[in-house]
Design an enzyme around this catalytic site. Structure first.
Site, PDB file in Angstrom:
ATOM      1  N   HIS A 138      -3.532  -1.002 -10.227  1.00  0.00           N
ATOM      2  CA  HIS A 138      -4.937  -1.493 -10.044  1.00  0.00           C
ATOM      3  C   HIS A 138      -5.351  -2.257 -11.142  1.00  0.00           C
ATOM      4  O   HIS A 138      -6.244  -2.976 -11.010  1.00  0.00           O
ATOM      5  CB  HIS A 138      -5.755   0.037 -10.130  1.00  0.00           C
ATOM      6  CG  HIS A 138      -5.585   0.488  -8.644  1.00  0.00           C
ATOM      7  ND1 HIS A 138      -4.682   1.440  -8.513  1.00  0.00           N
ATOM      8  CD2 HIS A 138      -6.267   0.147  -7.696  1.00  0.00           C
ATOM      9  CE1 HIS A 138      -4.807   2.134  -7.083  1.00  0.00           C
ATOM     10  NE2 HIS A 138      -5.767   0.889  -6.607  1.00  0.00           N
ATOM     11  N   ARG A 150     -13.803  -1.305  -3.323  1.00  0.00           N
ATOM     12  CA  ARG A 150     -13.317   0.005  -4.132  1.00  0.00           C
ATOM     13  C   ARG A 150     -14.355   0.410  -5.089  1.00  0.00           C
ATOM     14  O   ARG A 150     -14.828  -0.194  -6.038  1.00  0.00           O
ATOM     15  CB  ARG A 150     -12.081  -0.435  -5.012  1.00  0.00           C
ATOM     16  CG  ARG A 150     -10.903  -0.858  -4.249  1.00  0.00           C
ATOM     17  CD  ARG A 150      -9.867  -1.215  -5.288  1.00  0.00           C
ATOM     18  NE  ARG A 150      -8.480  -1.254  -4.653  1.00  0.00           N
ATOM     19  CZ  ARG A 150      -8.116  -2.448  -4.164  1.00  0.00           C
ATOM     20  NH1 ARG A 150      -8.428  -3.654  -4.532  1.00  0.00           N
ATOM     21  NH2 ARG A 150      -6.779  -2.440  -3.785  1.00  0.00           N
ATOM     22  N   ARG A 193     -15.249   1.924   0.587  1.00  0.00           N
ATOM     23  CA  ARG A 193     -14.221   2.996   0.686  1.00  0.00           C
ATOM     24  C   ARG A 193     -14.685   4.057  -0.287  1.00  0.00           C
ATOM     25  O   ARG A 193     -15.127   3.818  -1.431  1.00  0.00           O
ATOM     26  CB  ARG A 193     -12.880   2.590   0.102  1.00  0.00           C
ATOM     27  CG  ARG A 193     -11.631   3.595  -0.022  1.00  0.00           C
ATOM     28  CD  ARG A 193     -10.620   3.131  -0.377  1.00  0.00           C
ATOM     29  NE  ARG A 193     -10.594   2.949  -1.792  1.00  0.00           N
ATOM     30  CZ  ARG A 193      -9.485   2.372  -2.523  1.00  0.00           C
ATOM     31  NH1 ARG A 193      -8.306   2.054  -1.725  1.00  0.00           N
ATOM     32  NH2 ARG A 193      -9.393   2.083  -3.780  1.00  0.00           N
ATOM     33  N   GLU A 205      -2.193   4.742   4.635  1.00  0.00           N
ATOM     34  CA  GLU A 205      -1.359   4.366   3.439  1.00  0.00           C
ATOM     35  C   GLU A 205      -0.587   5.373   3.243  1.00  0.00           C
ATOM     36  O   GLU A 205       0.304   5.444   2.053  1.00  0.00           O
ATOM     37  CB  GLU A 205      -2.363   3.862   2.335  1.00  0.00           C
ATOM     38  CG  GLU A 205      -3.558   4.954   1.914  1.00  0.00           C
ATOM     39  CD  GLU A 205      -4.522   4.429   0.846  1.00  0.00           C
ATOM     40  OE1 GLU A 205      -4.122   3.348   0.334  1.00  0.00           O
ATOM     41  OE2 GLU A 205      -5.236   5.198   0.728  1.00  0.00           O
ATOM     42  N   ASN A 258      -0.374  -1.185  -0.371  1.00  0.00           N
ATOM     43  CA  ASN A 258       0.266  -0.934  -1.771  1.00  0.00           C
ATOM     44  C   ASN A 258       0.766   0.299  -1.964  1.00  0.00           C
ATOM     45  O   ASN A 258       1.676   0.580  -2.291  1.00  0.00           O
ATOM     46  CB  ASN A 258      -1.216  -1.315  -2.614  1.00  0.00           C
ATOM     47  CG  ASN A 258      -1.947  -2.337  -2.440  1.00  0.00           C
ATOM     48  OD1 ASN A 258      -1.269  -3.538  -2.263  1.00  0.00           O
ATOM     49  ND2 ASN A 258      -2.928  -2.390  -3.168  1.00  0.00           N
ATOM     50  N   ASP A 259      -0.188   1.220  -1.329  1.00  0.00           N
ATOM     51  CA  ASP A 259       0.339   2.840  -1.146  1.00  0.00           C
ATOM     52  C   ASP A 259       1.334   3.175  -0.181  1.00  0.00           C
ATOM     53  O   ASP A 259       2.106   3.789  -0.345  1.00  0.00           O
ATOM     54  CB  ASP A 259      -0.926   3.813  -1.102  1.00  0.00           C
ATOM     55  CG  ASP A 259      -1.598   3.967  -2.520  1.00  0.00           C
ATOM     56  OD1 ASP A 259      -0.664   4.027  -3.455  1.00  0.00           O
ATOM     57  OD2 ASP A 259      -2.656   3.859  -2.657  1.00  0.00           O
ATOM     58  N   ARG A 270       4.152   2.450  -7.852  1.00  0.00           N
ATOM     59  CA  ARG A 270       3.811   1.259  -7.749  1.00  0.00           C
ATOM     60  C   ARG A 270       3.312   0.858  -9.509  1.00  0.00           C
ATOM     61  O   ARG A 270       3.010  -0.493  -9.390  1.00  0.00           O
ATOM     62  CB  ARG A 270       2.608   1.158  -7.118  1.00  0.00           C
ATOM     63  CG  ARG A 270       1.473   1.911  -7.385  1.00  0.00           C
ATOM     64  CD  ARG A 270       0.359   1.987  -6.303  1.00  0.00           C
ATOM     65  NE  ARG A 270      -0.730   0.896  -6.398  1.00  0.00           N
ATOM     66  CZ  ARG A 270      -1.790   0.978  -5.683  1.00  0.00           C
ATOM     67  NH1 ARG A 270      -1.884   2.104  -4.706  1.00  0.00           N
ATOM     68  NH2 ARG A 270      -2.643   0.170  -5.822  1.00  0.00           N
ATOM     69  N   CYS A 282      -5.776  -4.092   4.163  1.00  0.00           N
ATOM     70  CA  CYS A 282      -6.364  -4.515   2.616  1.00  0.00           C
ATOM     71  C   CYS A 282      -5.658  -4.409   1.574  1.00  0.00           C
ATOM     72  O   CYS A 282      -6.064  -4.623   0.495  1.00  0.00           O
ATOM     73  CB  CYS A 282      -7.850  -3.582   2.589  1.00  0.00           C
ATOM     74  SG  CYS A 282      -7.615  -1.827   2.399  1.00  0.00           S
TER      75      CYS A 282
HETATM   76  C1  PEP Z   1      -3.686   0.136  -0.859  1.00  0.00           C
HETATM   77  O1  PEP Z   1      -3.126   1.088  -1.116  1.00  0.00           O
HETATM   78  O2  PEP Z   1      -2.943  -0.677  -0.361  1.00  0.00           O
HETATM   79  C2  PEP Z   1      -5.219   0.017  -1.306  1.00  0.00           C
HETATM   80  C3  PEP Z   1      -5.535  -1.304  -0.741  1.00  0.00           C
HETATM   81  O3  PEP Z   1      -5.875   0.841  -1.721  1.00  0.00           O
HETATM   82  P1  PEP Z   1      -5.468   1.010  -3.480  1.00  0.00           P
HETATM   83  O4  PEP Z   1      -4.760  -0.302  -3.814  1.00  0.00           O
HETATM   84  O5  PEP Z   1      -6.741   1.032  -4.055  1.00  0.00           O
HETATM   85  O6  PEP Z   1      -4.729   2.128  -3.906  1.00  0.00           O
HETATM   86 MG    MG Z   2      -4.285   2.650  -1.863  1.00  0.00          MG
END
Ligand code: PEP
Ligand code: MG
Length: 589
Positions: A200, A307, A343, A442, A465-466, A476, A513
Site C-alpha cells: 500500500h 480507499r 470502499r 479478491e 492485488n489481493d 504482496r 480496481c
Molecule cells: C486489491 O486488492 O487489488 C485492491 C484494490 O485493494 P487493496 O490494494 O487496497 O488491498
Molecule cells: Mg485488496
C-alpha cells in the site's frame, strides 16, 4: 548489488514502484520512524517533555503487561516471563536518568533524547562478547522501540509531521500510515529496503505521483543524510552522488517525457472507446479526499475505488460520522455527475491505525482484516455505513465491501446496512435509496461462489492485488518473491473470467480496481476477459486511455481466449507486451 559505474557515482537497483524521476538530498528515517525532528526545546518546554516521556513509559508498561497476561494464558507463565525483563528495562535507571538529563541539559525533545540513550546502551551491550548481554541488547531494542512508538504517536496526535526541506525519504520500510503522514510538498521521492509494487505504500506513492523505488535491500544503511541522490521510479534505480553526465541524460529524458504528457493531454476530454466502438468506463482510484480534483484532472470518469482507510490512518483519533460524511461528500460532489465507489474500511494486512491498538498477528494478510474486522467492530462499521449512506444524498455514491470471502459475510454486512438505512429513515436524514452496493472479488473463494454473491450485490470490483496474492500464495509485501507475482498466470486469468461470467449471467457489471488495471500491458487482456470498468491511479489514467483508444475489442477477445488456454504466464506476458508496444509505442519509450 551496488555498482560504481562512473567516478564517485553508485547505482543501487531495486523494484520500480512509482514512476517518475526526482533529484534531491537523502533523508534517512531509521526504524520506520517518521520524521520526528530532533527539536531544540525552550526552557518552558522541558517539563512538558519529561511528562511526555513518563506518559510513553506508562503506556508501554500497560502494553507489556497486557501482552504478558495474554501470553501466560496461551503459552504458560514460564515462557511469558520474558516480559518481566521488559518491565525491568522500562525502569532501568541508566536509561531513564540519562534521558531526563539530556532533556534538561541539552534541551532536546524526549524522542531524540530517549532514542540516543537507548542506542548507546544497545551498542555497548551488543559489543560485549557474551551471548547473555547480546540477548539483553535485543530486549532493550524491542522495549525502547515500543516507548519510541508511543512518543511518536504522541507527536502525530499533536500535528502533522514536518520536514524542514524537500528530501528523498530513505527508510528500511515505510508503513502506509507513516507515508500518509508525511508532508507531501516536501517529499520528492521514496526509497526503501523492503517492499513490492503492490504494497500500500507503493500504491499510495503512485497515487500521489511521488516517484518510488522499493526492495533495495540495504539502502537505509548505504545512504546517509544529506547525500545527493537521483531516483528513477521507472527503472527502479537510485544514483548516489550522480555525475554530471547522468544528470544531463536524465534532463534529456525529462524533456521528452514532458512532450509526451502534452500529447496525452489532447485526449483528456475524449472518451475511453476502442477502435471498434466499445465504450469502457475508465475511473480513478483515490486515497485521500483532498485529492478528489485529481480525478477529473486525469480525465477519469469518477472514482472506481476510494480507499477510506487513510481517513482513519492520518487523523489524531477515529473519524466520527460527521467528519467521514464531510470527506465522502467532498469526493461525491467533486466527481458529480460521475460516481464514486466508496470502499468500507480495509484495515489490517499492512495498514494499521496508529491510535487503534490491534493484536499483533503472524499473518496479518490472512488475519483480522477488512470486512472481518468491521463485522466484529460493529459500532465502528455502523458509523462508516451511516456516513456513506448520508453522503449518497449529495452525488452518485456506490458502496463496496473489501475482502468478501463468501455469502455469509456479504449478507451480514448488508443486514447492518439495512439497519443503518432504517435508522436514518427514522431520523429523517436523506440518503439514496437506490445506492448500488458491490463486493470486491479478491479472494479465490469469492470467485467460486460469485454467482451466489451476485444475488446480494449490484456489481463486483476485482481487487487483483489481493486476488493474485491469495491465488499464488505470494505475500504482496515480500520483495524476495516479488518476481513470482504474476498477473498473467493462467489461474489468475481464469478466476477473472469466472467472475465476469458469473456477474454477467446475473446481469451485474464487473470492474477491476487492482494495480493490474493501471498497467498498459494488461489492458488488452482485461478488456478481452470481459471486464466493464477499469480503475487506476490518476497518473496512470491518461496512458490507459491512450491504449484503449488504439485497440480493438475483437483483437482483445481473441487474445484473452488464447491466453486462457496457456499453461503458464510467461508467453501471455510476452505477447501482452508485444501487443501493447505495437499499439502504443510511445508509452514505452
Ligand atoms: C486489491 O486488492 O487489488 C485492491 C484494490 O485493494 P487493496 O490494494 O487496497 O488491498
Ligand atoms: Mg485488496
Amino acid at each position: 548489488m551496488p555498482s560504481q559505474n562512473r567516478k564517485g557515482e553508485v547505482v543501487l537497483r531495486g523494484i520500480a514502484a512509482s514512476p517518475g524521476v526526482c533529484r534531491g538530498k537523502a533523508l534517512v528515517l531509521r526504524d520506520d520512524a517518521p520524521a520526528v525532528e530532533r527539536r531544540q526545546l525552550t526552557d518552558e518546554e522541558v517539563p512538558q517533555e519529561i511528562d511526555r516521556l513518563e506518559q510513553a513509559l506508562l503506556r508501554t508498561r500497560q502494553d507489556v503487561e497486557e501482552l504478558r497476561s495474554k501470553l501466560s494464558a496461551a503459552i504458560g507463565e514460564k515462557d511469558a516471563s520474558i516480559f518481566e525483563v521488559h518491565l525491568l528495562i522500562l525502569e532501568d535507571s541508566e536509561l531513564l536518568n540519562g534521558t531526563s538529563r539530556r532533556i534538561r541539559e541539552e534541551k532536546v525533545n524526549a524522542d531524540a533524547a530517549y532514542g540516543d540513550v537507548a542506542r548507546e546502551y544497545i551498542k555497548l551491550l551488543a559489543s560485549l562478547n557474551d551471548p547473555y548481554f547480546r540477548e539483553r541488547a535485543a530486549d532493550i531494542r524491542d522495549v525502547t522501540q515500543r516507548v519510541l512508538n508511543h512518543l511518536r504517536l504522541d507527536s502525530l496526535r499533536s500535528g502533522p509531521l514536518v520536514l524542514s526541506e524537500p528530501a528523498i525519504i530513505i527508510s528500511h520500510d515505510l508503513t502506509p500510515s507513516t507515508t500518509a503522514q508525511l508532508d507531501r510538498s516536501m517529499v520528492l521521492g521514496f526509497a526503501t529496503d523492503v517492499g513490492s509494487q503492490t504494497s500500500h505504500t507503493a500504491i499510495l506513492a503512485r497515487s500521489l505521483g511521488i516517484p518510488a523505488v522499493v526492495g533495495l535491500h540495504e539502502i537505509s544503511s548505504q545512504v546517509t543524510n544529506g547525500q545527493p541522490l537521483l531516483l528513477d521510479g521507472h527503472t527502479g534505480s537510485v544514483y548516489v552522488h550522480p555525475t554530471d553526465q547522468t544528470l544531463f541524460e536524465y534532463g534529456q529524458l525529462a524533456r521528452r517525457r514532458v512532450q509526451f504528457e502534452e500529447q496525452l493531454r489532447e485526449i483528456h476530454d475524449q472518451p475511453a472507446v476502442t477502435l471498434d466502438g466499445t465504450r469502457v468506463l475508465l475511473s480513478a482510484n483515490l486515497e485521500l479526499a483532498e485529492d478528489a480534483g485529481a480525478v477529473a484532472e486525469a480525465g477519469a470518469e469518477g472514482v472506481g475505488l476510494f480507499r477510506t482507510e487513510y481517513l482513519f490512518l492520518r487523523g489524531p483519533s477515529l473519524p466520527d460520522e460527521e467528519s467521514q460524511l464531510t470527506a465522502y461528500r467532498t469526493v461525491a460532489e467533486a466527481v458529480k455527475p460521475n460516481a464514486v465507489i466508496i470502499r468500507t474500511l480495509d484495515i489490517g494486512g499492512d495498514k494499521f491505525i496508529p491510535h487503534l491498538p490491534m493484536p499483533k498477528e503472524v499473518n496479518p494478510f490472512l488475519g483480522w482484516r477488512a470486512i472481518r474486522f468491521c463485522l466484529h467492530q460493529q459500532d465502528l462499521f455502523r458509523t462508516q455505513l451511516r456516513a456513506i449512506l448520508r453522503a449518497s444524498a449529495f452525488g452518485s455514491v456506490k458502496l463496496m465491501y473489501p475482502m468478501i470471502s463468501g455469502v455469509d459475510e456479504l449478507v451480514a454486512a448488508n443486514a447492518l446496512l439495512s439497519e443503518c438505512k432504517e435508522a436514518l429513515r427514522r431520523e429523517g436524514l436523506p440518503f439514496d435509496e437506490k445506492m448500488e452496493v458491490g463486493a470486491m472479488i479478491e479472494i479465490p473463494s469469492a470467485v467460486m461462489v460469485a454467482e451466489q454473491l451476485a444475488e446480494h450485490a449490484d456489481f463486483f470490483s476485482i481487487g487483483t492485488n489481493d486476488l493474485i496474492q491469495y491465488t499464488l500464495a505470494i505475500d504482496r509485501l515480500n520483495d524476495r518473491i516479488a518476481h513470482l507475482y504474476e498477473p498473467t498466470h493462467p489461474a489468475v486469468l481464469r478466476l477473472i473470467r469466472l467472475t465476469v461470467d458469473a456477474a454477467h449471467t446475473r446481469g451485474r457489471w464487473v470492474g477491476v480496481c487492482g494495480e493490474m488495471a493501471g498497467d498498459p500491458v494488461m489492458v488488452l487482456l482485461l478488456l478481452g476477459l470481459g471486464v466493464d470498468e477499469l480503475s487506476a491511479a490518476p497518473p496512470s489514467v491518461p496512458r490507459i486511455k491512450h491504449l484503449i483508444r488504439r485497440c480493438r475489442l475483437d483483437e482483445a477477445r481473441e487474445f484473452a481466449t488464447w491466453a486462457l488456454a496457456q499453461a503458464t504466464g510467461a508467453p501471455v506476458l510476452q505477447r501482452a507486451e508485444e501487443m501493447a508496444h505495437r499499439l502504443a509505442p510511445t508509452l514505452f519509450t
